[in-house]
Design an enzyme around this catalytic site. Structure first.
Site, PDB file in Angstrom:
ATOM      1  N   TRP A 160       0.806  -1.223   0.000  1.00 30.83           N
ATOM      2  CA  TRP A 160       0.000   0.000   0.000  1.00 30.83           C
ATOM      3  C   TRP A 160       0.833   1.263   0.000  1.00 30.83           C
ATOM      4  CZ3 TRP A 160       1.672   2.647   4.115  1.00 30.83           C
ATOM      5  CH2 TRP A 160       2.204   1.915   5.180  1.00 30.83           C
ATOM      6  N   GLU A 260      10.671  -8.285  -3.246  1.00 34.80           N
ATOM      7  CA  GLU A 260      11.141  -6.990  -2.726  1.00 34.80           C
ATOM      8  C   GLU A 260      10.558  -6.865  -1.329  1.00 34.80           C
ATOM      9  OE1 GLU A 260      13.224  -5.048  -4.167  1.00 34.80           O
ATOM     10  OE2 GLU A 260      13.194  -5.654  -6.261  1.00 34.80           O
ATOM     11  N   GLU A 391      11.367  -2.870  11.501  1.00 33.37           N
ATOM     12  CA  GLU A 391      11.076  -1.769  10.586  1.00 33.37           C
ATOM     13  C   GLU A 391      10.113  -0.832  11.301  1.00 33.37           C
ATOM     14  OE1 GLU A 391       9.396  -3.679   7.030  1.00 33.37           O
ATOM     15  OE2 GLU A 391      10.439  -2.157   5.880  1.00 33.37           O
TER      16      GLU A 391
HETATM   17  P1  NAD Z   1       2.316  -6.875   3.483  1.00 36.92           P
HETATM   18  O1  NAD Z   1       3.338  -7.943   3.378  1.00 36.92           O
HETATM   19  O2  NAD Z   1       1.389  -6.900   4.629  1.00 36.92           O
HETATM   20  O3  NAD Z   1       1.396  -6.846   2.178  1.00 36.92           O
HETATM   21  C1  NAD Z   1       1.931  -6.727   0.880  1.00 36.92           C
HETATM   22  C2  NAD Z   1       0.934  -7.311  -0.092  1.00 36.92           C
HETATM   23  O4  NAD Z   1       0.785  -8.699   0.184  1.00 36.92           O
HETATM   24  C3  NAD Z   1      -0.467  -6.707  -0.020  1.00 36.92           C
HETATM   25  O5  NAD Z   1      -1.017  -6.694  -1.315  1.00 36.92           O
HETATM   26  C4  NAD Z   1      -1.200  -7.710   0.855  1.00 36.92           C
HETATM   27  O6  NAD Z   1      -2.590  -7.720   0.605  1.00 36.92           O
HETATM   28  C5  NAD Z   1      -0.577  -9.002   0.386  1.00 36.92           C
HETATM   29  N1  NAD Z   1      -0.656 -10.113   1.325  1.00 36.92           N
HETATM   30  C6  NAD Z   1      -0.703 -10.081   2.678  1.00 36.92           C
HETATM   31  N2  NAD Z   1      -0.783 -11.328   3.174  1.00 36.92           N
HETATM   32  C7  NAD Z   1      -0.778 -12.165   2.105  1.00 36.92           C
HETATM   33  C8  NAD Z   1      -0.822 -13.580   1.953  1.00 36.92           C
HETATM   34  N3  NAD Z   1      -0.890 -14.390   2.995  1.00 36.92           N
HETATM   35  N4  NAD Z   1      -0.794 -14.092   0.711  1.00 36.92           N
HETATM   36  C9  NAD Z   1      -0.705 -13.281  -0.367  1.00 36.92           C
HETATM   37  N5  NAD Z   1      -0.673 -11.953  -0.294  1.00 36.92           N
HETATM   38  C10 NAD Z   1      -0.687 -11.393   0.931  1.00 36.92           C
HETATM   39  O7  NAD Z   1       3.112  -5.494   3.396  1.00 36.92           O
HETATM   40  P2  NAD Z   1       2.513  -4.034   3.449  1.00 36.92           P
HETATM   41  O8  NAD Z   1       2.191  -3.703   4.866  1.00 36.92           O
HETATM   42  O9  NAD Z   1       1.456  -3.847   2.418  1.00 36.92           O
HETATM   43  O10 NAD Z   1       3.778  -3.199   2.958  1.00 36.92           O
HETATM   44  C11 NAD Z   1       4.803  -2.830   3.801  1.00 36.92           C
HETATM   45  C12 NAD Z   1       5.989  -3.772   3.653  1.00 36.92           C
HETATM   46  O11 NAD Z   1       6.408  -3.780   2.302  1.00 36.92           O
HETATM   47  C13 NAD Z   1       7.190  -3.304   4.443  1.00 36.92           C
HETATM   48  O12 NAD Z   1       7.810  -4.410   5.042  1.00 36.92           O
HETATM   49  C14 NAD Z   1       8.085  -2.693   3.379  1.00 36.92           C
HETATM   50  O13 NAD Z   1       9.441  -2.670   3.706  1.00 36.92           O
HETATM   51  C15 NAD Z   1       7.809  -3.572   2.224  1.00 36.92           C
HETATM   52  N6  NAD Z   1       8.149  -2.901   0.973  1.00 36.92           N
HETATM   53  C16 NAD Z   1       9.258  -3.316   0.293  1.00 36.92           C
HETATM   54  C17 NAD Z   1       9.636  -2.688  -0.872  1.00 36.92           C
HETATM   55  C18 NAD Z   1      10.849  -3.126  -1.631  1.00 36.92           C
HETATM   56  O14 NAD Z   1      10.960  -2.757  -2.790  1.00 36.92           O
HETATM   57  N7  NAD Z   1      11.764  -3.891  -1.039  1.00 36.92           N
HETATM   58  C19 NAD Z   1       8.872  -1.622  -1.369  1.00 36.92           C
HETATM   59  C20 NAD Z   1       7.745  -1.212  -0.649  1.00 36.92           C
HETATM   60  C21 NAD Z   1       7.389  -1.876   0.515  1.00 36.92           C
END
Ligand code: NAD
Length: 490
Positions: A160, A260, A391
């Site tokens: 998000w 990522e 984080e």
């Molecule tokens: P998240 O892991 O909670 O969710 C990311 C995505 O995965 C969302 O679309 C979510 O709906 C989906 N998701 C959640 N549980 C799932 C499951 N069991 N199966 C399949 N999909 C699932 O992360 P977030 O809170 O949306 O984003 C923040 C995180 O993303 C932080 O850890 C941040 O560091 C990381 N991030 C990394 C990068 C990068 O390029 N390395 C860039 C942006 C964000």
């Protein structure tokens, strides 16, 4: 006027799933609400996909794969370029939409439109540069041909925090490489992806090449898609724990994966640094996106000789920030994504203070409407504090000190993450040593922002696998094929 513009924009954004070139409701008729984190109010109600909808989206991607792979690279590139041009025409709307659904200040949302849009243009140019090799084998008995082919239908999962850039960073190389896809944005910020895919549709993307599902049932819907043997690629951006779970699922079908994941970036300031520039860089590396970036500086590791001055100057600047809804003029700190995030940041700050850290600025959640947390500076954070390990994903600076270069390097690398590191020094030799010493996929040397569509973005250790952007980004969607043919002249 802004309220009217917002209402018109929200009315215009698609609210349905996009499957096989059609905008459709979820089969069950279910819907999900999208909130504005600055007010907590519902701004849109959109389709909430179930497992069946996910399967239909993959069916559409599979059906379109062969003809998309056979579409000339120039045509694929020009569709991307067309979408880039359309995004430029709609850039103010794209920025406003992101601010409203995600919370970042409008100036930052405009910056994301520029950065995120650039992936469309960059990969429109890369589509025609997918190369191969041809040559004799060492024995001289045959010719070796090496070509690149699209890997096949891809499943793209985005977080998000950067609703536009995380989508274009995956969609653009997939489209350029000749892969069809299903994209699943986060349920907290799905509107920007729906807006973007409408632009791709307008730019002439054929039916089925990109399909969108929005869902509150991420686990089951994604699990079923990943388990389908027709899927060939999984690209995920999000937290490390979810990434680890998806990697395990992807192993069953030996999927090509790009991950990522999370970060815990060190920001190292040496005593020979230009302190004015270090403070500017710190503000960018920490407070961009209200601290909610995987690249956000998480630990400020500052030489003991300049730490007091660095903390003082930073706190002074931070106290001048203006908190508010990102659409308001002059606001520099928007809301966090939700109340859960506010609680998490609050508990990290309390833990650090309980263990002896000193508060130089902020420190508390903001009472009232929306999910706001004060921009905060903590000095003298003690080893063992949760804030150094996790984080933060919020507007909190945590400063620790070091005595010599070896100590700085050891502290910087003392994390299971390895996405990015920032180093401020005016000593060129030291800067070069740090390039080798930091265990990270990326580094900012005397700068607080590294992201660029032309650069390979990605991490080492538990920050992920693969690279997005740059010349490397398209290879995440290509497979290498080698052919040997006997030498006709032998
Ligand atoms: P998240 O892991 O909670 O969710 C990311 C995505 O995965 C969302 O679309 C979510 O709906 C989906 N998701 C959640 N549980 C799932 C499951 N069991 N199966 C399949 N999909 C699932 O992360 P977030 O809170 O949306 O984003 C923040 C995180 O993303 C932080 O850890 C941040 O560091 C990381 N991030 C990394 C990068 C990068 O390029 N390395 C860039 C942006 C964000």
């Amino acid at each position: 006027m802004t309220a009217e513009r917002e209402a018109a924009l929200l009315a215009e954004v698609p609210k349905q799933l996009f499957i096989g070139g059609h905008w459709v409701d979820a089969a069950s008729g279910a819907t999900l609400d999208v909130d504005d984190p600055a007010t907590g109010r519902v701004i849109a109600t959109i389709a909430d996909a179930g497992v069946d909808d996910g399967a239909r989206a993959l069916d559409a991607a599979v059906a379109a794969q062969e003809s998309w792979a056979a579409t000339p690279p120039r045509v694929r590139g020009e569709i991307l370029r067309g979408a880039f041009d359309l995004l430029q025409e709609r850039k103010e709307d794209a920025a406003l939409l992101m601010t409203v659904e995600m919370g970042k200040p409008l100036a930052e949302a405009r910056g994301e439109v520029a950065y995120g849009g650039e992936f469309l243009r960059w990969f429109s140019e890369e589509a025609v540069r997918i190369t191969g090799r041809y040559g004799s084998n060492p024995e001289g008995t045959g010719r070796m041909i090496v070509t690149q082919r699209p890997v096949g239908p891809a499943f793209l999962i985005t977080p998000w925090n950067f609703p536009l850039a995380m989508a274009t960073r995956k969609l653009a190389p997939a489209i350029a490489a000749g892969c069809t896809s299903v994209i699943k944005p986060a349920a907290l910020t799905p509107l920007t992806t729906l807006f973007l895919v409408r632009l791709l549709e307008e730019a002439g993307l054929p039916a089925g090449v990109v399909n969108v599902i929005t869902t509150t049932a991420s686990g089951p819907v994604s699990g079923a898609i990943i388990a389908d043997p027709r899927l060939r690629k999984l690209s995920f951006t999000g937290s490390t724990p979810v990434g680890v779970r998806l990697l395990k699922q992807a192993a069953d079908n030996v999927l090509k994966t790009s991950m990522e994941l999370g970060g815990n970036a060190p920001f190292v300031v040496f005593d020979d640094a230009d302190l004015d520039k270090a403070v500017e860089g710190a503000l960018q590396a920490k407070f961009r996106n209200i601290g909610q970036a995987c690249t956000a500086a998480n630990r400020f590791i500052v030489h003991e000789a300049v730490a007091d001055e660095f903390g003082r100057r930073l706190a002074e600047r931070v106290k001048a920030f203006r908190i508010g809804r990102g659409t308001e003029e002059g606001v520099t700190i928007g809301p966090l994504i939700d109340d859960k995030a506010v609680k998490k940041v609050g508990s990290l700050v309390s833990d650090a203070v309980d263990r002896g850290a000193i508060l130089l600025a902020g420190g508390s959640a903001v009472q009232g409407e929306g999910s706001f947390f004060e921009p905060t500076v903590l000095d003298g954070v003690r080893a063992g504090s949760d804030i150094l390990r996790e984080e933060i994903f919020g507007p909190v600076v945590s400063i620790i000190r070091f005595t010599d270069e070896a100590d700085a390097i050891a502290q910087a690398n003392a994390t299971e993450y390895g996405l990015v590191g920032y180093v401020y020094t005016q000593d060129l030799a030291r800067g070069q040593r740090l390039i080798d010493a930091l265990d990270t996929g990326m580094m900012g040397l005397n700068t607080g922002v590294v992201s660029n569509a032309a650069a390979p973005f990605g991490g080492v250790k538990q920050s992920g696998l693969g690279r997005e952007g740059g010349a490397e980004g398209i290879h995440e969607y290509l497979e290498t094929k080698y052919v040997l043919t006997p030498d006709p002249f032998a």
